[in-house]
Design an enzyme around this catalytic site. Structure first.
Site, PDB file in Angstrom:
ATOM      1  N   TYR A  14      47.950  40.461  33.092  1.00 23.25           N
ATOM      2  CA  TYR A  14      46.685  40.594  32.400  1.00 23.25           C
ATOM      3  C   TYR A  14      46.527  41.999  31.819  1.00 23.25           C
ATOM      4  O   TYR A  14      46.875  42.998  32.448  1.00 23.25           O
ATOM      5  CB  TYR A  14      45.521  40.324  33.355  1.00 23.25           C
ATOM      6  CG  TYR A  14      45.361  38.883  33.752  1.00 23.25           C
ATOM      7  CD1 TYR A  14      45.061  37.901  32.815  1.00 23.25           C
ATOM      8  CD2 TYR A  14      45.493  38.506  35.087  1.00 23.25           C
ATOM      9  CE1 TYR A  14      44.895  36.575  33.198  1.00 23.25           C
ATOM     10  CE2 TYR A  14      45.327  37.183  35.481  1.00 23.25           C
ATOM     11  CZ  TYR A  14      45.035  36.227  34.520  1.00 23.25           C
ATOM     12  OH  TYR A  14      44.875  34.918  34.907  1.00 23.25           O
TER      13      TYR A  14
ATOM     14  N   LYS B 107      38.313  42.238  67.701  1.00 26.84           N
ATOM     15  CA  LYS B 107      37.347  41.871  66.667  1.00 26.84           C
ATOM     16  C   LYS B 107      38.058  41.750  65.325  1.00 26.84           C
ATOM     17  O   LYS B 107      39.200  42.161  65.163  1.00 26.84           O
ATOM     18  CB  LYS B 107      36.234  42.909  66.591  1.00 26.84           C
ATOM     19  CG  LYS B 107      36.703  44.322  66.267  1.00 26.84           C
ATOM     20  CD  LYS B 107      35.546  45.303  66.255  1.00 26.84           C
ATOM     21  CE  LYS B 107      36.025  46.714  65.907  1.00 26.84           C
ATOM     22  NZ  LYS B 107      34.925  47.678  65.821  1.00 26.84           N
TER      23      LYS B 107
END
Length: 823
Positions: free
Chosen positions: A719, A493
């Site tokens: 940033y 999965k």
């Protein structure tokens, strides 16, 4: 190879049961899935702790295989084939290889060590091939099974052998020595690989030296520990005069003393003393491992009495060795199997088997193949055998590149031939590659990497490499913990825990797992569309997906009366009968499942219902990895036993039962029932540090350096100016960020990457598509490789720093990151 089957009865000390002892054997196999098996194949049915090839004998007989070495004959098949019955089929394979090796009397080089065996083998093949017709181990075939298969490939035209031997514990090398019987021994670097199989370093060296028991000459790097072991070894095995041929950077008593080492432009220049003369040598690498491997090759050349000019001319042409097959996405819905640096007959057989295992559903199979060198056959024999391989493997199209293969064009159906790579590239747009699985296999001189580049789907340079061999290793590790006849469901999965669902499912299908598990129907549908035939259980099916689940023959987990009634309604509308469903019990996880107070209604609903069949009953453990809560796990198991037994008795059924996950397999062996579910352990992650060392790393996230700059003290990076340089700092920018799955919390000097085996701290904030690292202490440049995670840092280490779990790290890697699968 052409050996009379009757002659092997005495060789293997076997009991004969069969009708045709005069058949000639021309092929040895241990792989029931290989399309190369045929009527003249002798199949050795190897039987391990959890893998028994005897189970596949009926299928092999159906596919015209008639000759078997077995430990037992499957019931009812005694008169359907020829059987050589032995006590141990692996031992019989090794005895056959020993017998076969003794039919030949040319020189053989045997290599062992912790590191560098395969590279030295490939380089020696390159260095000696102008003068010898060489047989060598394909890829890294150096194990108890790989060595016999390598030696069995010898033919009458070979006049030099180069075989590597790898061991992981004591009492293994003595078996390999009998098979290889080297005349020249090469001991490569001794490191920490497989340390867990030995008491100490001395025991490991002693065991490896057993390969050289009858060797007249042993080549090695001189050091105190190895010298001491060799002294004891020589005293014990003085069967004939023995020469120890040593080299050293520090010990002037070595036969070859390297006095100087200088690095320049990625090359290393050494000056060495040999027989009272001084020589200079240029090695086209500057990393220490490659230099040491090249020096091992140098000593072999000196032992063969090559002159200095030849040695220099050949060693300066050494190249990086590619030791793996890679699967890549190609243009126009193609898959590319990249084996672009290797073209020999034995590795072609391996690559074709890999092509079969990785072919896409509905895709045709294409082989792009260069001239093949050093086969040991005449060209007529060689290309007849290649054509037969192509036919056996049902290849749809053959593209040959090279003057020799082109001259045998008539042997290949549906072919297109080119004299050289340039001619092929000029025509590539007219060859209409579309929906094909393409094996690209060529000798280095043909530069097939250019073909790979043209056919490969273009994506950015960050990739997640998936080691399929590591997945196989981890699968077998957990399978070895299971009792006989316990089935295995493997969870694929979440895109195979971030690693790639379809490719891993194909591998698991080859390993003949019993079930695959996915979370949602669309994951199962994708696998079915990809050609997966294994039964697939959907753990979290939504009622809206039930029609699709039925259409694609998926099997739903049913965890509520509402869901059961909804599925039964659709099943009745479609006139289904005995459709497999899986009943989930809630034993304390309190996530999904039937509880004790709903069991009676569940029984009433299912009783007498013929549209569905309870294929399995399952539950999920909440704390199987935490010893503090093991009492709770035992309560869950006891409740599961009670609820499942009640359901089975009431319905008079005997379905599969399963409750154990990865940690449960290791910690609660008494609760294996008839199946277990393997999850994150397959991908190389255990919650138990003691167990972790037995697992192999599966995924390595890689990128490159986009740019390097030096900033002065006081300047900032990224940033928010969260990193301020205290002094002049060299910064490397890497094209991967939080959009690729790298958590922002891993930035600001919490995390690091690895460049040239050195840690580089992440500085400033992780950006959407980039991150920056401090490389002031690393000699690096733009384009250099960067490890984001893998062996270091591990996903476990990252998870601990980020206060999360490895699952989250792995499943967060974006789909825009290209996955490359290799073996």
């Amino acid at each position: 190879m052409s050996i009379n089957l009757k002659s092997l009865v005495s060789v293997l000390n076997a009991k004969w049961i069969g009708s045709d002892a005069d058949v000639l054997i021309d092929h040895i196999s241990i792989d029931s899935r290989s399309l190369q098996n045929g009527s003249q194949t002798l199949f050795f049915a190897l039987a391990g702790v959890n893998n028994d090839a005897h189970l596949f004998i009926p299928d092999l007989i159906d596919n015209k295989v008639q000759n078997f070495v077995v430990q037992y004959i499957p019931e009812g098949y005694e008169d359907k084939a020829n059987f050589l019955v032995v006590e141990n089929t692996l031992q019989a394979l090794q005895e056959f290889a020993t017998y076969y090796r003794n039919l030949f009397h040319f020189p053989v080089i045997g290599l062992t060590g912790s590191n560098g065996k395969t590279i030295v083998k490939e380089w020696l093949n390159f260095l000696l091939s102008p003068d010898y017709n060489i047989i060598r181990s394909p890829k890294s075939y150096n194990s108890q099974v790989g060595v016999p298969l390598s030696v069995i490939a010898i033919n009458e035209k070979h006049n030099l052998g180069i075989f590597e031997a790898g061991i992981s514990t004591v009492n293994e090398m003595v078996k390999l020595e009998k098979i290889i019987k080297p005349n020249i021994g090469v001991l490569t670097s001794i490191g920490s690989a497989h340390d867990e199989g030995f008491l100490n370093l001395v025991q490991k060296i002693d065991e490896k030296l057993l390969l050289f028991k009858d060797c007249p000459i042993i080549i090695y790097q001189k050091n105190e520990v190895v010298d001491s072991c060799l002294s004891q070894f020589a005293a014990e095995y003085m069967l004939h005069p023995r020469k120890l041929f040593s080299w050293s950077f520090t010990d002037k008593t070595a036969d070859v003393f390297i006095e100087k080492r200088e690095h320049k432009n990625d090359h290393t220049f050494i000056q060495y003393h040999y027989k009272k003369e001084v020589f200079n040598l240029e090695i086209p690498f500057n990393d220490s491992a490659s230099v040491e491997n090249a020096i091992s090759c140098l000593l072999v050349l000196l032992n063969f009495n090559y002159d200095q000019e030849t040695i220099q001319n050949r060693i300066e042409m050494l190249y990086p060795v590619r030791m793996r097959l890679e699967v890549k996405n190609g243009i126009n819905n193609c898959s590319i199997i990249d084996d672009s640096y290797s073209s020999d007959f034995q590795s072609l057989k391996i690559a074709l088997d890999f092509l079969e295992s990785q072919k896409k559903k509905g895709a045709s199979k294409t082989v792009i193949l260069s001239d093949i060198f050093q086969s040991g056959f005449t060209n007529e024999e060689l290309y007849s055998k290649v054509a037969q391989l192509i036919s056996d493997n049902k290849i749809n199209r053959v593209i040959g590149i090279g003057p020799t293969i082109s001259s045998f064009q008539d042997k290949f159906p549906n072919n297109k031939m080119f004299e050289n790579t340039a001619d092929f590239i000029a025509e590539i747009d007219n060859l209409n590659f579309n929906n094909e699985t393409i094996l690209i296999k060529g000798a280095r001189t043909f530069q097939f990497e250019e073909i790979v580049s043209l056919l490969e789907e273009k994506t950015h340079e960050t990739i997640l490499e998936i080691n399929l061999d590591a997945i196989s290793h981890n699968f077998n590790y957990y399978k070895s913990k299971l009792a006989a006849n316990v089935k295995m469901m493997v969870m694929v999965k979440a895109f195979g825990y971030g690693n790639g669902g379809l490719e891993i499912a194909k591998l698991l299908e080859h390993h003949k797992v019993d079930y695959l598990g996915v979370a949602f129907a669309d994951e199962g549908i994708a696998l079915k569309n990809g050609g997966i035939k294994l039964p697939i259980m959907v753990l979290n099916p939504e009622s809206t997906s039930f029609p699709s689940i039925i259409q694609y023959q998926l099997e739903p987990e049913i965890y509520s009366l509402k869901g059961l009634n909804a599925f039964l309604k659709i099943a009745r509308e479609k006139n289904l009968k005995d459709y497999p469903i899986h009943i989930k019990m809630d034993t304390g996880m309190h996530r999904l499942g039937f509880e004790n107070n709903t069991i009676d209604e569940l029984i009433a609903t299912l009783k007498g219902n013929s549209t569905v069949r309870v294929q399995s009953i399952l539950s999920h453990l909440a704390t199987s990895d935490d010893p503090k809560h093991f009492d709770f796990v035992r309560q869950q198991i006891a409740l599961f036993e009670k609820l499942s037994s009640k359901l089975m008795a009431a319905l008079n059924i005997n379905p599969i039962r399963h409750i154990l996950n990865t940690s449960g397999i290791s910690n609660f062996p008494d609760a294996q029932y008839s199946m277990v579910r393997l999850g994150i352990g397959l991908y190389g992650v255990s919650n138990d540090p003691a167990e972790q060392k037995y697992l192999e790393n599966v995924g390595t996230l890689k990128s490159i350096i986009s740019q390097v700059r030096t900033i002065p003290a006081g300047d900032s990076v990224g940033y928010g100016r969260r990193f301020m340089a205290d002094n002049e700092t060299k910064i490397a920018t890497i094209p991967i960020g939080y959009a690729d799955g790298i958590a922002r919390l891993w930035g600001n000097e919490v995390g690091y990457v690895v460049i040239k085996n050195q840690k580089a701290k992440i500085v400033g904030s992780v950006c959407m598509d980039m991150l920056m690292v401090n490389v002031s202490h690393i000699d690096c440049k733009e384009g250099d490789s960067v490890i984001i995670f893998g062996e270091s840092p591990t996903v476990i280490e990252m998870a601990e720093a980020l206060k999360t779990i490895p699952y989250e790290i792995m499943t967060s890697i974006s789909q825009r990151v290209k996955r490359v699968f290799f073996r």
